[in-house]
Design a protein around this motif. Sequence first.
Motif, PDB file in Angstrom:
ATOM      1  N   PRO A 168       0.533  -1.300   0.230  1.00 12.24           N
ATOM      2  CA  PRO A 168      -0.047   0.073  -0.097  1.00 12.24           C
ATOM      3  C   PRO A 168       0.422   1.336  -0.034  1.00 12.24           C
ATOM      4  O   PRO A 168       2.054   1.108   0.417  1.00 12.24           O
ATOM      5  N   ALA A 169       0.338   2.658  -0.958  1.00 13.97           N
ATOM      6  CA  ALA A 169       1.317   3.969  -0.518  1.00 13.97           C
ATOM      7  C   ALA A 169       0.492   4.098   0.441  1.00 13.97           C
ATOM      8  O   ALA A 169       0.713   4.703   0.884  1.00 13.97           O
ATOM      9  N   ILE A 170      -0.956   3.945   0.896  1.00 15.10           N
ATOM     10  CA  ILE A 170      -1.715   4.793   2.158  1.00 15.10           C
ATOM     11  C   ILE A 170      -2.135   3.068   3.119  1.00 15.10           C
ATOM     12  O   ILE A 170      -3.286   2.709   2.265  1.00 15.10           O
ATOM     13  N   LEU A 171      -2.163   3.244   4.187  1.00 15.13           N
ATOM     14  CA  LEU A 171      -2.725   2.697   4.848  1.00 15.13           C
ATOM     15  C   LEU A 171      -3.561   3.104   5.860  1.00 15.13           C
ATOM     16  O   LEU A 171      -3.439   3.434   6.627  1.00 15.13           O
ATOM     17  N   VAL A 172      -5.428   2.862   5.583  1.00 13.51           N
ATOM     18  CA  VAL A 172      -6.066   3.572   7.071  1.00 13.51           C
ATOM     19  C   VAL A 172      -6.941   1.607   7.792  1.00 13.51           C
ATOM     20  O   VAL A 172      -6.974   0.608   6.921  1.00 13.51           O
ATOM     21  N   ILE A 173      -5.894   1.908   8.952  1.00 13.00           N
ATOM     22  CA  ILE A 173      -6.296   1.184   9.781  1.00 13.00           C
ATOM     23  C   ILE A 173      -7.906   1.642  10.582  1.00 13.00           C
ATOM     24  O   ILE A 173      -7.577   2.735  11.220  1.00 13.00           O
ATOM     25  N   TYR A 174      -8.525   0.726  10.799  1.00 15.20           N
ATOM     26  CA  TYR A 174      -9.373   0.772  11.805  1.00 15.20           C
ATOM     27  C   TYR A 174     -10.061  -0.563  12.808  1.00 15.20           C
ATOM     28  O   TYR A 174     -10.154  -1.493  12.404  1.00 15.20           O
ATOM     29  N   SER A 175      -9.568  -0.391  14.245  1.00 14.63           N
ATOM     30  CA  SER A 175     -10.417  -1.656  14.748  1.00 14.63           C
ATOM     31  C   SER A 175     -10.079  -1.485  16.197  1.00 14.63           C
ATOM     32  O   SER A 175      -9.192  -0.635  16.460  1.00 14.63           O
ATOM     33  N   ASP A 176     -11.685  -1.419  17.169  1.00 14.52           N
ATOM     34  CA  ASP A 176     -11.884  -1.409  18.699  1.00 14.52           C
ATOM     35  C   ASP A 176     -12.041  -2.741  19.040  1.00 14.52           C
ATOM     36  O   ASP A 176     -12.699  -2.919  20.105  1.00 14.52           O
ATOM     37  N   ILE A 177     -12.024  -3.665  18.046  1.00 15.10           N
ATOM     38  CA  ILE A 177     -12.766  -4.753  19.098  1.00 15.10           C
ATOM     39  C   ILE A 177     -11.864  -5.299  20.188  1.00 15.10           C
ATOM     40  O   ILE A 177     -12.635  -5.846  21.480  1.00 15.10           O
TER      41      ILE A 177
END
Length: 298
Positions: A168-177
């Motif tokens: 990836p050139a840009i990595l978007v991460i989301y996790s609230d688990i």
Amino acid sequence: MKNTFLAIFFIAFSISNYAQETSTTFNDQEFLAYLENLSENKEAASETKKEFRQKSWAYWSANKIDYNQSPEKYKKALSLYHLNQEKFNNDRVIALDRFKKAIENFKSFDSRNTLPKNPVLFVGSSSIVHWETAKAFPEFPVINRGFGGASIPEIIYYYDDVIKKHTPAILVIYSDIDVEAGKSPSVAVAAYDELLTKVKKDFPETEVLLLAMKPTLIDDFLGKEVAKNKIRTNELLSEYCATEEHMKFVDVSTPMLKPDDAVRSDIFLEDGLHMNPLGYTLWNPILKKEIGELMKTK
């Protein structure tokens, strides 16, 4: 490899099922009486645990919006609920490969399609899974690799398949688990650090956007400290990003609040946990701006 989750967390994903199984919902006084009776009973038989889960979640599901508008009204009930929740909670050990089918589906799709090189890669839990990222960001080379209700340890477990292979050139991460499952902010941030250390080693020039953990209508029902721990984890993640190159913390949580800091009820699905399309309209312009600015530097 296995990971430990509090059993009560999984109930959140089955609220509708529990409500259907429970023919009636307690009124306020009935629920208080029920909780008081349970708190006096030191035994925690399996059938009693199941009943507690069903009846409690039927009640909270029916009252989640009113609770968020008038939390003081439910102060006693919530305190008793948390007391019983602690008594009835058992650690639930699950395999880190529980989302193996989803990963296999990704592999099958990738083998039959040409994917963009150096993409804007979205990775994470259900908030990423349900995000129509291709429609929201048609001007960017987007790949969405959200799966299940993926915790950060599970993303690490499938790192090669969902991150590394895509460069990836840009990595978007989301996790609230992890926090919703009862992990402390320090444990949650340590998991992020493990993941981001791998990313920095493999892709030192990749720009990383860490999305704030969102507030939900049912955080207080998931666990006594969940709402507070999300706020603290967001603070720690923001501080973490401030010390790192090519990394930025993105506040997507504040727009989900009313002026009095209560959580908006109109941006969630019936379960009070997952966002509806209106919720994503709050996130889309924020990410479009962040991604657009980063793409200019590529």
